[in-house]
Enzyme design. Structure first.
Site, short mmCIF file in Angstrom:
data_model
loop_
_atom_site.label_atom_id
_atom_site.label_comp_id
_atom_site.label_asym_id
_atom_site.label_seq_id
_atom_site.Cartn_x
_atom_site.Cartn_y
_atom_site.Cartn_z
N ASP A 173 5.07 59.39 16.83
CA ASP A 173 4.03 60.48 17.02
C ASP A 173 3.44 58.55 16.05
O ASP A 173 2.42 58.01 16.12
CB ASP A 173 4.11 61.14 15.70
CG ASP A 173 4.77 62.00 16.26
OD1 ASP A 173 4.99 62.91 15.53
OD2 ASP A 173 4.11 62.70 17.66
N HIS A 200 6.46 67.11 14.09
CA HIS A 200 6.45 66.84 14.93
C HIS A 200 6.08 68.11 15.78
O HIS A 200 6.66 68.32 16.50
CB HIS A 200 7.78 66.57 14.94
CG HIS A 200 7.82 66.01 16.52
ND1 HIS A 200 7.34 64.34 16.68
CD2 HIS A 200 8.51 66.08 17.40
CE1 HIS A 200 7.36 63.83 17.78
NE2 HIS A 200 8.30 65.29 18.54
#
Lengths: 338, 338
Positions: A173, A200
């Site tokens: 990310d 996540h």
């Protein structure tokens, strides 16, 4: 013939940023034959930080290990096949990376992977707790928001739990945020650093663009759009692969990035910071990703959320319920295990 | 939070050894979705030497490109799918890497791949001759001893032939030799350099251990054994993978090593030397691999065979007939093409 047949640019593939003298990390990859595991093993084998690489999976590991073992770097490589060989794969490991599990197909959320991957992570972390309880555990397997609580509960059951050593790898990310912001602003992505906190999956992924270095200014509409893109980037790749899998090569890159950071910190390098989904007191939630100062024993210091914008504050508040639900699901799974 | 959220050891993954200022290589990978192509594309994307990466295959390239494009390095990445898109993949390329083709299964020789892979290489190099005639062409597709003559004859047909720019990538033989010698002598493989000359199949692979740096002394029985192991390492890999393919990860490593060397040399770096299977006058054979000094226009100087031992002299003599036959087969294939 030139007297010095200098090792050519291949050195670029094998260079380490580490300033430490001790480069003897013993690293295990569980799920080494998979779409992420194989390129991850390649990147780990390429690094002079690693002295021993052990590769485990339920199929193909002898071939993968033989392949990687031919590369002209110092790490010894050995393949382990099937559960009976898992203990030997793990004994003496400093770091265990777990990419094992099934990837999403178009239309699936990370949570849809829960049933299959929860069992896999529970089994593998139980083996870690028994055979390498001191190792750093880096879980890539989705849904990370649940598999880290699973890993935790399993380690507790074995009396081996250390909250500073179990990491949900969310680095992709961060990498995506760096790349997308750089693209938008015409910057070199190698010089952009955006912390990404929370969890996540989808809206639990919270990029803190207000904390980006170098500082970037974006109008709210662009901010919203790029935040959405970072949150949905995993899904973007699943769609682009049209059934052939999810992010593998970029996941291998980021898994290796995280492992190298950890190993450098374990070797005494200072100032090593990575975001990771870990046991936390930084938000109203038992597990939360924030920037962490890494050290010899894993998490040295949780650097916390820091100063954020109202937009980011709102995202955190909205993410908490989903995070709590995913965490609970992971904890319940272990509770209900045989 | 630490004020400088320093980019952690991920830099190790993206460091380049290049001393040159111009790092703007446009590289194409033909066969980018395959077992070698994907990890090769990953290593290329990780390098700051590459400014543009174009990925071609007959399937899956949009997904592979989307995956890689998220990595936080400067190279733009684009996928091209199917023959209609091949020209756009190639236009403007500095280097074209061709891993496309089918790998061996247990029991097959590289020659057994000829029928399938000859057509693939002929088609792809024809497109290169038309759309990027100035590019460096690096062929991995086996059997290299035939596919380089094929690439040559195709370029000649298009009036675009430059013998200094068509390379059969044999680097994996060198990498294996370095690794195996290091293993037997307890050395760090990153510091061992063994030239490997001749061709890229079985007994045409001729390691010059007498020219190894650092100097190594081996009794004849060990020399014979390790020479045999280097020659058969590819087959060793095919067996170890038991039908799942041939060397992919180590081939990606070796291929990337060769490309980085070439790009560094094209950027003006001096004393870059790699062995490669090329048009040659160094032996009694139209194509032969020897150490080459690379430069801005490809091969700057063929450094030749150098001083060899009687054992190595004998291997060269015995390899020539097989090399000539493979070369002829490649040339005949193009002659008989429509």
């Amino acid at each position: 013939m030139l007297s010095a047949l200098a090792r050519p640019a291949g050195a670029a593939l094998r260079r380490s940023f580490s300033t430490s003298a001790q480069n003897n990390a013993k690293v295990a990859v569980l799920g080494a034959s998979g779409g992420t595991g194989q390129p991850l093993a390649l990147l780990l084998k390429n690094s002079p930080l690693v002295s021993r690489l052990t590769l485990y999976d339920i199929a193909h590991t002898p071939g993968v290990a033989a392949d990687v073992s031919h590369i002209e770097t110092r790490a010894t490589v050995k393949g382990y096949l099937g559960p009976e060989q898992l203990p030997d794969c793990l004994k003496g490991c400093d770091v265990v990376v777990i990419p094992a599990g099934v990837p999403r197909k178009p239309g699936m959320t990370r949570d849809d992977l829960f049933n299959t991957n929860a069992s896999i992570v529970a089994t593998l972390t139980a083996a870690c707790a028994q055979h390498c309880p001191e190792a750093m555990i880096c879980v890539i397997s989705n849904p990370v928001n649940s598999t880290i609580p699973i890993a935790t509960e399993v380690f507790k059951k074995h009396g081996a739990y250390n909250p500073n050593k179990i990491f949900g790898v969310t680095t992709l990310d961060i990498v995506r945020a760096n790349t997308f912001i750089a693209e938008l602003k015409g910057l070199d992505p190698a010089r952009v650093n955006v912390p990404v906190i929370g969890g996540h999956a989808g809206k639990t992924i919270i990029p803190l663009i207000s904390q980006c270095t170098p500082k970037v200014d974006l109008p709210q509409d662009q901010l919203t759009a790029i935040t959405g893109r970072i949150q949905e980037a995993g899904t973007e790749v699943v769609k682009a692969k049209a059934g052939a899998g999810s992010a593998t090569l970029s996941m291998a890159y980021t898994g290796a990035r995280f492992v190298f950071s950890l190993v450098d910190a374990m070797n005494g390098k200072e100032g090593v910071v990575e975001c990771s989904f870990v046991k936390s007191q930084e938000a109203d939630c038992a597990y939360f990703s924030t920037p962490l100062l890494l050290g010899k024993k894993g998490i040295e210091k949780n650097l916390g959320i820091g100063k954020i914008s109202p937009f980011e504050e709102k995202m955190i508040a909205e993410a908490i319920p989903e995070l709590k639900a995913s965490i609970k699901k992971g904890e319940e799974f272990v509770k209900n295990m045989k």
